[in-house]
Scaffold this motif. Structure first.
Motif, mmCIF file in Angstrom:
data_model
loop_
_atom_site.group_PDB
_atom_site.id
_atom_site.type_symbol
_atom_site.label_atom_id
_atom_site.label_comp_id
_atom_site.label_asym_id
_atom_site.label_seq_id
_atom_site.Cartn_x
_atom_site.Cartn_y
_atom_site.Cartn_z
ATOM 1 N N VAL A 170 -45.772 -88.836 1.359
ATOM 2 C CA VAL A 170 -46.082 -88.583 0.373
ATOM 3 C C VAL A 170 -45.073 -87.955 -0.875
ATOM 4 O O VAL A 170 -44.674 -88.474 -1.058
ATOM 5 C CB VAL A 170 -47.413 -89.448 -0.310
ATOM 6 N N MET A 171 -45.233 -86.693 -0.339
ATOM 7 C CA MET A 171 -45.311 -86.108 -1.476
ATOM 8 C C MET A 171 -43.830 -85.935 -1.121
ATOM 9 O O MET A 171 -42.621 -85.692 -2.478
ATOM 10 C CB MET A 171 -45.859 -84.310 -1.189
ATOM 11 N N ALA A 172 -42.702 -85.816 -0.493
ATOM 12 C CA ALA A 172 -41.377 -85.980 -0.221
ATOM 13 C C ALA A 172 -41.112 -86.859 -0.568
ATOM 14 O O ALA A 172 -39.359 -86.660 -1.451
ATOM 15 C CB ALA A 172 -41.342 -85.587 1.521
ATOM 16 N N SER A 173 -41.562 -88.280 -0.668
ATOM 17 C CA SER A 173 -41.073 -89.533 -0.808
ATOM 18 C C SER A 173 -40.934 -88.944 -2.565
ATOM 19 O O SER A 173 -40.506 -89.671 -3.532
ATOM 20 C CB SER A 173 -41.956 -90.442 -1.066
ATOM 21 N N ILE A 174 -42.567 -88.948 -3.217
ATOM 22 C CA ILE A 174 -42.155 -88.356 -4.451
ATOM 23 C C ILE A 174 -41.310 -87.739 -4.895
ATOM 24 O O ILE A 174 -40.634 -87.678 -5.776
ATOM 25 C CB ILE A 174 -42.825 -88.130 -5.306
ATOM 26 N N ARG A 175 -41.056 -86.497 -4.587
ATOM 27 C CA ARG A 175 -40.079 -85.594 -4.692
ATOM 28 C C ARG A 175 -38.687 -85.870 -4.462
ATOM 29 O O ARG A 175 -37.700 -85.807 -5.249
ATOM 30 C CB ARG A 175 -39.973 -84.383 -3.604
ATOM 31 N N GLU A 176 -38.460 -86.960 -3.839
ATOM 32 C CA GLU A 176 -37.528 -87.740 -3.901
ATOM 33 C C GLU A 176 -36.755 -88.547 -5.324
ATOM 34 O O GLU A 176 -35.431 -88.162 -5.712
ATOM 35 C CB GLU A 176 -36.869 -88.999 -2.320
ATOM 36 N N ILE B 181 -38.111 -87.767 -8.073
ATOM 37 C CA ILE B 181 -38.070 -86.980 -9.675
ATOM 38 C C ILE B 181 -36.370 -86.986 -9.150
ATOM 39 O O ILE B 181 -35.650 -86.569 -10.255
ATOM 40 C CB ILE B 181 -38.765 -86.085 -9.318
ATOM 41 N N ASP B 182 -35.835 -86.400 -8.176
ATOM 42 C CA ASP B 182 -34.571 -85.353 -7.945
ATOM 43 C C ASP B 182 -33.361 -87.033 -8.243
ATOM 44 O O ASP B 182 -32.600 -86.268 -9.112
ATOM 45 C CB ASP B 182 -34.685 -85.056 -6.413
ATOM 46 N N ARG B 183 -34.045 -87.693 -8.124
ATOM 47 C CA ARG B 183 -32.882 -88.899 -7.991
ATOM 48 C C ARG B 183 -33.046 -89.080 -9.687
ATOM 49 O O ARG B 183 -31.693 -89.087 -10.506
ATOM 50 C CB ARG B 183 -33.524 -90.420 -7.385
ATOM 51 N N LYS B 184 -34.003 -88.947 -9.993
ATOM 52 C CA LYS B 184 -34.371 -88.849 -11.622
ATOM 53 C C LYS B 184 -33.759 -88.175 -12.744
ATOM 54 O O LYS B 184 -33.020 -88.296 -13.506
ATOM 55 C CB LYS B 184 -35.333 -89.280 -12.218
ATOM 56 N N LYS B 185 -34.479 -87.094 -12.366
ATOM 57 C CA LYS B 185 -33.189 -85.553 -12.543
ATOM 58 C C LYS B 185 -31.458 -85.929 -12.492
ATOM 59 O O LYS B 185 -31.145 -85.444 -13.282
ATOM 60 C CB LYS B 185 -33.344 -84.324 -11.762
ATOM 61 N N ASN B 186 -31.669 -86.238 -12.138
ATOM 62 C CA ASN B 186 -29.746 -86.182 -11.453
ATOM 63 C C ASN B 186 -29.138 -87.820 -12.219
ATOM 64 O O ASN B 186 -27.811 -87.254 -12.663
ATOM 65 C CB ASN B 186 -29.120 -86.381 -9.866
#
Length: 64
Positions: free
Chosen positions: A44-50, A52-57
């Motif tokens: 779940v955390m890996a999915s959320i990190r992805e 967040i990273d997409r939104k930041k990028n």
């Protein structure tokens, strides 16, 4: 401005609080009754990190 309690939600009407309580309890019971496979915390955390990273990028590209 009154300070909001982080523990006790505030509703304008008692009926709103009661309706939320019924909805919340139904959601919890549904989760407890579920026969779907559990998802490990790490997945779940890996999915959320992805996400967040997409939104930041995306935000960084828009800021240029």
């Amino acid at each position: 401005m009154s300070k909001l309690s982080p523990i006790e939600p505030e509703f304008e009407m008692p009926e709103d609080a009661a309706a939320y309580d019924v909805w919340f309890r139904a959601k919890v019971q549904s989760a407890l009754d579920s026969t779907e496979a559990d998802v490990p915390h790490e997945a779940v955390m890996a999915s959320i990190r992805e996400i967040i990273d997409r939104k930041k990028n995306g935000a960084a590209r828009l800021a240029r």
